[in-house]
Design a protein around this motif. Structure first.
Motif, PDB file in Angstrom:
ATOM      1  N   ARG A  63      -0.089 -16.114  11.582  1.00 44.91           N
ATOM      2  CA  ARG A  63      -1.437 -16.159  10.874  1.00 44.91           C
ATOM      3  C   ARG A  63      -1.652 -16.151   9.693  1.00 44.91           C
ATOM      4  O   ARG A  63      -1.816 -17.345   8.952  1.00 44.91           O
ATOM      5  CB  ARG A  63      -2.215 -14.864  11.584  1.00 44.91           C
ATOM      6  N   ILE A  64      -0.693 -15.267   8.730  1.00 50.97           N
ATOM      7  CA  ILE A  64      -0.800 -15.546   7.350  1.00 50.97           C
ATOM      8  C   ILE A  64      -0.117 -16.667   6.796  1.00 50.97           C
ATOM      9  O   ILE A  64      -0.453 -17.478   5.955  1.00 50.97           O
ATOM     10  CB  ILE A  64      -0.068 -14.075   6.661  1.00 50.97           C
ATOM     11  N   GLY A  65       1.251 -16.799   7.483  1.00 50.25           N
ATOM     12  CA  GLY A  65       2.152 -18.048   6.925  1.00 50.25           C
ATOM     13  C   GLY A  65       1.354 -19.245   7.348  1.00 50.25           C
ATOM     14  O   GLY A  65       1.327 -20.231   6.399  1.00 50.25           O
ATOM     15  N   GLY A  66       0.570 -19.385   8.490  1.00 50.71           N
ATOM     16  CA  GLY A  66       0.026 -20.835   8.727  1.00 50.71           C
ATOM     17  C   GLY A  66      -1.087 -20.950   7.809  1.00 50.71           C
ATOM     18  O   GLY A  66      -1.217 -22.048   7.526  1.00 50.71           O
ATOM     19  N   ALA A  67      -1.951 -19.836   7.496  1.00 44.39           N
ATOM     20  CA  ALA A  67      -3.115 -19.925   6.453  1.00 44.39           C
ATOM     21  C   ALA A  67      -2.679 -20.775   5.195  1.00 44.39           C
ATOM     22  O   ALA A  67      -3.198 -21.328   4.662  1.00 44.39           O
ATOM     23  CB  ALA A  67      -3.737 -18.665   6.501  1.00 44.39           C
ATOM     24  N   ILE A  68      -1.573 -19.918   4.770  1.00 47.85           N
ATOM     25  CA  ILE A  68      -1.131 -20.337   3.392  1.00 47.85           C
ATOM     26  C   ILE A  68      -0.411 -21.789   3.489  1.00 47.85           C
ATOM     27  O   ILE A  68      -1.140 -22.548   2.621  1.00 47.85           O
ATOM     28  CB  ILE A  68       0.010 -19.445   3.223  1.00 47.85           C
ATOM     29  N   VAL A  69      -0.038 -22.233   4.547  1.00 53.11           N
ATOM     30  CA  VAL A  69       0.540 -23.691   4.672  1.00 53.11           C
ATOM     31  C   VAL A  69      -0.616 -24.490   4.740  1.00 53.11           C
ATOM     32  O   VAL A  69      -0.708 -25.547   4.044  1.00 53.11           O
ATOM     33  CB  VAL A  69       1.340 -23.886   5.950  1.00 53.11           C
TER      34      VAL A  69
END
Length: 447
Positions: free
Chosen positions: A429-435
């Motif tokens: 979730r967090i990693g994907g949102a940043i990407v």
């Protein structure tokens, strides 16, 4: 005297009789968790309902269909030589129903039942809530905080390395630097379909002036195949961990980490009663509802908000030891009984087979494998330098290339490390949102 000598003989005859002792032995032979006679009964009943032209849509029938389908597919995977060690059960439970649905080999009435139940109940999030709350509440408090702080380092390093390696490989294979990065590498690490591919396609279409549907069709195959690659590699890491036990914590992220509670081999741990278990289930649902409210008010992903609230509950000792222990029982129940039926539902209703197959050309395949592999290898070595178990760190990084929450379930199932779900949610979730955010910003600068 005759009665005394006859009693052991009668008991012996009862033990050797087909009924009931022979039948009891059959009841102990199971397909997944389903006793064989009950499994045969369910198959006959499902066939009977299909033949009448109407499959009931109530929850009991839907659960039976998912249980039969999920555990049947998983059993095939578990019995394959070699492949059973690298996540074949999870792969089969997800992708066989996807193929059956696409090929119209799954009866239409059964497929309709599964799709409607899956989409109307959204029980994927009940599963994730139970897994997250149970695993967090059973963790060691100090290690919990350290793990959440540390996991961002191998995750960030892996994202950077995978972006460079994947883009370079795709460029060398003639896919073009722009196409490789924005349509293959970024979608893989964007956080799945709902949180990744859809926002990306909307953003790309607005920036580039293309139809959103066309863009979505281009990025979705990379998400699907990236997730499949992560499942296979996670299964391989599980096999590696059995060969080299010093590389793995068997689900523990850091050395010295332990669960505050352990399941007793014989069943429910002492001191835990049914009311505690029921209360733990309601607690998990309540925390998920808190996550939903955070999403509505702040736009923050519900599973991640729920995760942080559960951490606060754990660190503040807001939950009693009995309820923490019961939460672990809820976690074990869902990981044992619900995983494969859930994967079957995901495969049949949310995994388009044609989109997966669309990515199967050699250049795409090599680029995707290079991206996911470099992401996981970086996690392995960076995690090891941080005194984390390298296999667990690599598996958490693998979830960064998964198909959202559904991918997390499949990856962790293949790796046999469902207790990593809280860290997997951060990765996804967090990693994907940043990407997604950084890639859209970069695209606006390049336009």
């Amino acid at each position: 005297m005759k009665t005394t000598t006859a009693a052991p003989l009668v008991a012996e005859l009862e033990r050797t009789n087909l009924w009931p002792h022979g039948f009891w032995k059959l009841m102990e032979f199971r397909i997944g968790i389903i006793p064989l006679p009950i499994y045969c009964l369910l198959i006959a009943l499902i066939i009977g309902f299909v033949s009448t032209g109407k499959v009931p849509t109530d929850i009991s029938v839907s659960i039976a269909i998912l249980a039969v389908g999920g555990f049947t597919c998983a059993e095939f995977g578990k019995r394959l030589p070699v492949f059973k060690h690298i996540g074949a059960a999870a792969i089969f439970a997800t992708f066989i129903p996807s193929y059956l649905a696409f090929s119209h080999l799954l009866p239409e009435l059964v497929l309709k039942n599964v799709v409607e139940f899956t989409k109307s109940t959204n029980f994927l999030y009940l599963f994730i809530a139970s897994i997250i709350v149970g695993s967090i509440l059973s963790m060691d408090r100090t290690i919990l905080v350290q793990g959440f702080l540390k996991i961002f380092i191998p995750l960030a390093a892996g994202t950077v390395v995978a972006s460079i390696v994947g883009t370079l490989v795709g460029t060398l294979l003639g896919l073009g630097t722009f196409h490789t990065f924005f349509y293959i590498v970024v979608p893989i690490m964007a956080g799945g379909v709902g949180e990744g591919a859809i926002p990306l396609s909307i953003g790309y279409s607005g920036i580039l002036g293309q139809a959103q549907g066309d863009v979505f069709a281009q990025v979705l195959p990379s998400v699907m195949l990236g997730s499949l690659t992560a499942i296979l590699l996670a299964g391989g890491l599980n096999f590696l961990g059995k060969k080299y036990p010093h590389l793995t914590g068997e689900g523990r992220l850091q050395q010295g980490e332990h669960s505050d509670f352990k399941m007793a081999e014989e069943g429910i741990p002492p001191g835990t009663d049914i009311t505690h278990i029921a209360a733990a289930g309601v607690t998990a649902i309540s925390l998920y509802m808190v996550g939903l409210m955070c999403f509505k008010v702040f736009g923050f992903p519900a599973p991640v908000a729920m995760l942080f609230v559960a951490v606060i509950f754990k660190l503040s000792r807001a939950v009693s030891p009995q309820l923490e222990q019961a939460s672990f029982v809820v976690y074990k129940f869902f990981s044992t009984a619900v995983t494969y039926p859930l994967l079957f539902a995901i495969g049949a209703s949310m995994t388009p087979w044609d989109k997966l197959v669309a990515a199967f050309n050699l250049a795409n395949l090599i680029t995707i494998i290079a991206t996911v592999s470099s992401l996981m290898v970086t996690g392995f070595f960076v995690g090891r330098r941080l005194k984390m178990y390298p296999i667990e760190a690599a598996i958490v990084n693998a979830c960064h290339s998964g198909q959202g929450g559904t991918g997390d379930v499949a990856i962790l199932t293949a790796a046999n490390r469902m207790q990593l779900m809280p860290f997997a949610q951060i990765s996804t979730r967090i990693g994907g949102a940043i990407v997604v955010t950084l890639s859209l910003f970069a695209l606006t600068q390049l336009k």
